[in-house]
Write an enzyme that holds these catalytic residues in place. Structure first.
Site, short mmCIF file in Angstrom:
data_model
loop_
_atom_site.label_atom_id
_atom_site.label_comp_id
_atom_site.label_asym_id
_atom_site.label_seq_id
_atom_site.Cartn_x
_atom_site.Cartn_y
_atom_site.Cartn_z
N MET A 271 0.85 -1.18 0.00
CA MET A 271 0.00 0.00 0.00
C MET A 271 0.89 1.24 0.00
O MET A 271 1.40 1.63 1.04
CB MET A 271 -0.89 0.02 1.24
CG MET A 271 -1.75 -1.22 1.41
SD MET A 271 -3.01 -1.34 0.16
CE MET A 271 -4.08 -0.02 0.66
N CYS A 272 1.14 1.79 -1.13
CA CYS A 272 1.85 3.06 -1.26
C CYS A 272 3.37 2.90 -1.19
O CYS A 272 3.90 1.92 -0.67
CB CYS A 272 1.42 4.08 -0.21
SG CYS A 272 -0.36 4.27 -0.05
N ARG A 273 4.06 3.88 -1.71
CA ARG A 273 5.50 4.04 -1.61
C ARG A 273 5.75 5.51 -1.29
O ARG A 273 5.05 6.38 -1.81
CB ARG A 273 6.21 3.70 -2.92
CG ARG A 273 6.00 2.30 -3.47
CD ARG A 273 6.90 1.25 -2.81
NE ARG A 273 6.33 0.76 -1.56
CZ ARG A 273 6.92 -0.15 -0.77
NH1 ARG A 273 8.12 -0.62 -1.10
NH2 ARG A 273 6.34 -0.55 0.33
N ASN B 51 0.61 1.54 -7.80
CA ASN B 51 0.28 2.70 -6.96
C ASN B 51 -0.24 3.82 -7.86
O ASN B 51 0.47 4.77 -8.18
CB ASN B 51 1.53 3.15 -6.19
CG ASN B 51 2.05 2.04 -5.29
OD1 ASN B 51 1.43 1.69 -4.29
ND2 ASN B 51 3.19 1.47 -5.65
N ASN C 114 2.53 4.85 4.84
CA ASN C 114 2.58 3.68 3.97
C ASN C 114 2.08 2.50 4.78
O ASN C 114 2.73 2.08 5.74
CB ASN C 114 4.03 3.45 3.49
CG ASN C 114 4.20 2.10 2.83
OD1 ASN C 114 3.28 1.55 2.24
ND2 ASN C 114 5.41 1.56 2.92
#
Length: 270
Positions: free
Chosen positions: A1-3, A41, A115
């Site tokens: 989930m996300c960077r 993402n 994150n």
């Protein structure tokens, strides 16, 4: 989930940090190498940066993928800064609040990103939300888990907590309320970077006295990248990086432990 990524160092175009490296945040939006949860993402992105002489950062966010925004390509080419925080998003709940849900969140001198994901959202954090001042809840930019985590951190910062203590206490509080949450938090004030590794990847690259980069994953193959152990607090400046283990406050410690049972030392390091 996300960077996400934060940078402190010599003034550089945004693209020098976010686009040009071979495995940059830009590329991580569709081809991350070390992302454990999710694969693309594309649910928004944002970048915040500091201009010389201005303590309040600028910010640019969009709801779509970073690769589809031509305005960002121009921005990344011409805007220069010595401090930034940026993120690309894989939404916990798709479509929630459009660009308002994209990091970085901001208040005063701070830029913040999360994150991960809060387990059992939103029910799991309802008791913590009820303990916040009403104005903090009503002022949230979005209705997602990251925005509420930011509200919990910001409430501590405004009460006078040091950045590391605010992050550590928020992570421990949320993890108790929502076990199994992934809580990699990233915070900067333009002079320091504070982060937690809690359930997902975190790395740093330091050139002491010159620059520090803290990121979800390395943006190139430089062998000097260092992986941060899970359940660790990172506090960095342009000159040094300090790692402190995070432990549950209730956990007893043995005489051989090299850190105390509190999230942080009572006195911040010099």
């Amino acid at each position: 989930m996300c960077r996400h990524i934060a940078y402190l160092g010599p003034e550089s175009p945004l693209g020098g940090v976010l686009v040009d490296p071979p495995h940059s945040l830009f590329r991580q939006s569709w081809a991350p190498r070390r992302q454990r949860y999710g694969t693309v993402n594309a649910d928004g992105f944002g970048v915040g940066w500091y201009a010389e002489g201005d303590l309040v950062p600028g910010r640019y966010r969009r709801a779509g993928p970073i690769w589809g925004d031509q305005s960002f390509a121009d921005l990344a080419r011409v805007v220069r800064t010595g401090a930034l925080l940026a993120a690309v998003r894989d939404a916990t709940v798709a479509g929630a609040d459009d660009e308002a849900a994209a990091a970085p969140f901001t208040a005063g001198p701070w830029l913040f990103s999360h994150n991960g994901a809060v387990a059992g959202w939103p029910r799991s954090l309802a008791p913590l939300a009820a303990e916040l001042p009403a104005v903090e809840v009503l002022s949230m930019e979005a209705r997602n888990d990251s925005a509420l985590v930011w509200a919990l951190v910001l409430n501590r910062l405004r009460a006078g907590d040091e950045e590391g203590q605010a992050l550590a206490d928020a992570v421990l509080e949320v993890s108790r309320a929502a076990p199994g949450s992934r809580l990699n938090l990233l915070l900067t004030n333009g002079e320091t970077i504070t982060a937690t590794a809690w359930g997902d990847t975190l790395w740093y690259l330091a050139a002491p006295g010159r620059s520090t980069v803290v990121a979800s994953e390395p943006y190139d193959d430089d062998p000097h990248w260092v992986e941060v152990p899970d359940r660790t607090l990172l506090a960095a400046s342009r000159t040094d990086v300090l790692l402190t283990p995070l432990k549950e406050l209730e956990e007893p410690t043995s005489p051989n432990d090299d850190y105390t049972s509190s999230a942080l030392p009572k006195e911040p390091p010099a």
